[in-house]
Design a protein around this motif. Structure first.
Motif, PDB file in Angstrom:
ATOM      1  N   GLU A  77      36.211  36.086 -21.348  1.00  0.00           N
ATOM      2  CA  GLU A  77      35.892  37.129 -20.384  1.00  0.00           C
ATOM      3  C   GLU A  77      34.964  36.587 -19.310  1.00  0.00           C
ATOM      4  N   HIS A  78      34.988  37.235 -18.150  1.00  0.00           N
ATOM      5  CA  HIS A  78      34.128  36.854 -17.021  1.00  0.00           C
ATOM      6  C   HIS A  78      33.939  38.100 -16.167  1.00  0.00           C
ATOM      7  N   ASP A  79      32.769  38.243 -15.582  1.00  0.00           N
ATOM      8  CA  ASP A  79      32.548  39.357 -14.661  1.00  0.00           C
ATOM      9  C   ASP A  79      33.579  39.302 -13.544  1.00  0.00           C
ATOM     10  N   ILE A  80      34.065  40.456 -13.149  1.00  0.00           N
ATOM     11  CA  ILE A  80      35.017  40.555 -12.036  1.00  0.00           C
ATOM     12  C   ILE A  80      34.217  40.934 -10.796  1.00  0.00           C
ATOM     13  N   ASP A  81      34.421  40.191  -9.744  1.00  0.00           N
ATOM     14  CA  ASP A  81      33.700  40.412  -8.487  1.00  0.00           C
ATOM     15  C   ASP A  81      33.990  41.827  -7.977  1.00  0.00           C
ATOM     16  N   THR A  82      32.944  42.580  -7.713  1.00  0.00           N
ATOM     17  CA  THR A  82      33.127  43.959  -7.251  1.00  0.00           C
ATOM     18  C   THR A  82      33.784  44.022  -5.874  1.00  0.00           C
ATOM     19  N   ARG A  83      33.687  42.946  -5.097  1.00  0.00           N
ATOM     20  CA  ARG A  83      34.396  42.922  -3.809  1.00  0.00           C
ATOM     21  C   ARG A  83      35.904  42.976  -4.029  1.00  0.00           C
ATOM     22  N   LEU A  84      36.378  42.331  -5.088  1.00  0.00           N
ATOM     23  CA  LEU A  84      37.807  42.371  -5.419  1.00  0.00           C
ATOM     24  C   LEU A  84      38.206  43.788  -5.827  1.00  0.00           C
ATOM     25  N   LEU A  85      37.389  44.431  -6.635  1.00  0.00           N
ATOM     26  CA  LEU A  85      37.685  45.795  -7.062  1.00  0.00           C
ATOM     27  C   LEU A  85      37.742  46.737  -5.865  1.00  0.00           C
ATOM     28  N   ASP A  86      36.759  46.612  -4.972  1.00  0.00           N
ATOM     29  CA  ASP A  86      36.737  47.463  -3.781  1.00  0.00           C
ATOM     30  C   ASP A  86      37.951  47.196  -2.892  1.00  0.00           C
ATOM     31  N   LEU A  87      38.352  45.948  -2.796  1.00  0.00           N
ATOM     32  CA  LEU A  87      39.532  45.590  -2.009  1.00  0.00           C
ATOM     33  C   LEU A  87      40.794  46.226  -2.603  1.00  0.00           C
ATOM     34  N   SER A 127      41.096  27.506  -8.659  1.00  0.00           N
ATOM     35  CA  SER A 127      41.525  28.885  -8.446  1.00  0.00           C
ATOM     36  C   SER A 127      40.369  29.877  -8.495  1.00  0.00           C
ATOM     37  N   LEU A 128      40.433  30.870  -7.614  1.00  0.00           N
ATOM     38  CA  LEU A 128      39.429  31.936  -7.617  1.00  0.00           C
ATOM     39  C   LEU A 128      39.562  32.838  -8.844  1.00  0.00           C
ATOM     40  N   HIS A 129      40.665  32.717  -9.576  1.00  0.00           N
ATOM     41  CA  HIS A 129      40.788  33.438 -10.846  1.00  0.00           C
ATOM     42  C   HIS A 129      39.648  33.036 -11.785  1.00  0.00           C
ATOM     43  N   MET A 130      39.202  31.786 -11.697  1.00  0.00           N
ATOM     44  CA  MET A 130      38.138  31.291 -12.590  1.00  0.00           C
ATOM     45  C   MET A 130      36.762  31.869 -12.254  1.00  0.00           C
ATOM     46  N   GLN A 131      36.617  32.482 -11.097  1.00  0.00           N
ATOM     47  CA  GLN A 131      35.352  33.123 -10.718  1.00  0.00           C
ATOM     48  C   GLN A 131      35.451  34.647 -10.789  1.00  0.00           C
ATOM     49  N   GLY A 132      36.563  35.159 -11.291  1.00  0.00           N
ATOM     50  CA  GLY A 132      36.744  36.613 -11.332  1.00  0.00           C
ATOM     51  C   GLY A 132      36.916  37.202  -9.946  1.00  0.00           C
ATOM     52  N   GLN A 133      37.470  36.402  -9.022  1.00  0.00           N
ATOM     53  CA  GLN A 133      37.633  36.833  -7.640  1.00  0.00           C
ATOM     54  C   GLN A 133      39.094  36.939  -7.220  1.00  0.00           C
ATOM     55  N   ALA A 134      40.021  36.898  -8.179  1.00  0.00           N
ATOM     56  CA  ALA A 134      41.454  36.941  -7.855  1.00  0.00           C
ATOM     57  C   ALA A 134      42.208  37.702  -8.938  1.00  0.00           C
ATOM     58  N   ILE A 135      43.330  38.269  -8.517  1.00  0.00           N
ATOM     59  CA  ILE A 135      44.183  39.004  -9.450  1.00  0.00           C
ATOM     60  C   ILE A 135      45.625  38.888  -8.972  1.00  0.00           C
ATOM     61  N   ASP A 136      46.550  38.797  -9.916  1.00  0.00           N
ATOM     62  CA  ASP A 136      47.986  38.790  -9.621  1.00  0.00           C
ATOM     63  C   ASP A 136      48.534  40.120 -10.102  1.00  0.00           C
TER      64      ASP A 136
END
Length: 184
Positions: A77-87, A127-136
């Motif tokens: 698990e890793h924190d998911i960037d809230t900017r991604l959630l807002d996007l 990949s930004l997936h490794m920083q919790g900043q990407a989603i497919d």
């Protein structure tokens, strides 16, 4: 106290302001809350909760998102960037849907990413997936090309179009785009 900005920091502030400006219309109907719905296609798990309410992120909801978007290969698990959630909230508004996002890949551990990168040239080494900043993702009821075009219009980060694999990549990194089998 004097503020000092590097060129990169200055442009980062501008990008953040642009993201907030983009977000306003999507949040206008419900300014006191933001909610998302996810269905992880690998684990079958779902998340459907408010993650931002009354001006603050909801820690319990962020923990739920972190769990549902974990690396399904090893459970990391890793924190998911809230900017991604807002996007994603803005994207859902642009698509004029209240549907869930079908998640193909959320967080990806460095170990999983390295294995995938070695097996496929389509997986970025950093990949930004490794920083919790990407989603497919996919969106039920919306054509994949429509999802891609809506994400591109937001100019909120990277957008990858993978029609043969049936998903759109969205991240909160720098604005760029690419298509499966083609360079951006």
């Amino acid at each position: 106290m004097a503020l000092h900005f590097t060129r990169r920091g200055f442009f980062g502030l501008g990008a953040g302001a642009a993201t907030l400006a983009l977000a306003k219309p999507a949040f206008a109907a419900s300014p006191s809350r933001r909610a998302l719905k996810f269905h992880n296609t690998h684990t079958g798990e779902v998340f459907a909760e408010t993650y931002w309410a009354d001006g603050a992120y909801v820690p319990e909801a962020l923990a739920g998102i972190k769990k549902v978007l974990r690396d399904h290969r090893n459970g990391a698990e890793h924190d998911i960037d809230t900017r991604l959630l807002d996007l994603l909230v803005v994207l859902r508004g642009k698509l004029d849907t209240n549907s869930h996002f079908e998640v193909i890949s959320g967080y990806r551990s460095p170990e999983s990413n390295a294995k995938m990168h070695k097996a496929s040239g389509g997986v970025a080494k950093h990949s930004l997936h490794m920083q919790g900043q990407a989603i497919d993702i996919r969106v039920p009821g919306r054509d994949l090309a429509v999802v891609q075009k809506a994400a591109l219009m937001l100019k909120g980060g990277g957008v990858g179009y993978y029609p043969a694999s049936d998903f759109v990549h969205v991240d909160c990194g720098r604005v760029r785009h690419w298509q499966q089998g083609r360079d951006a």
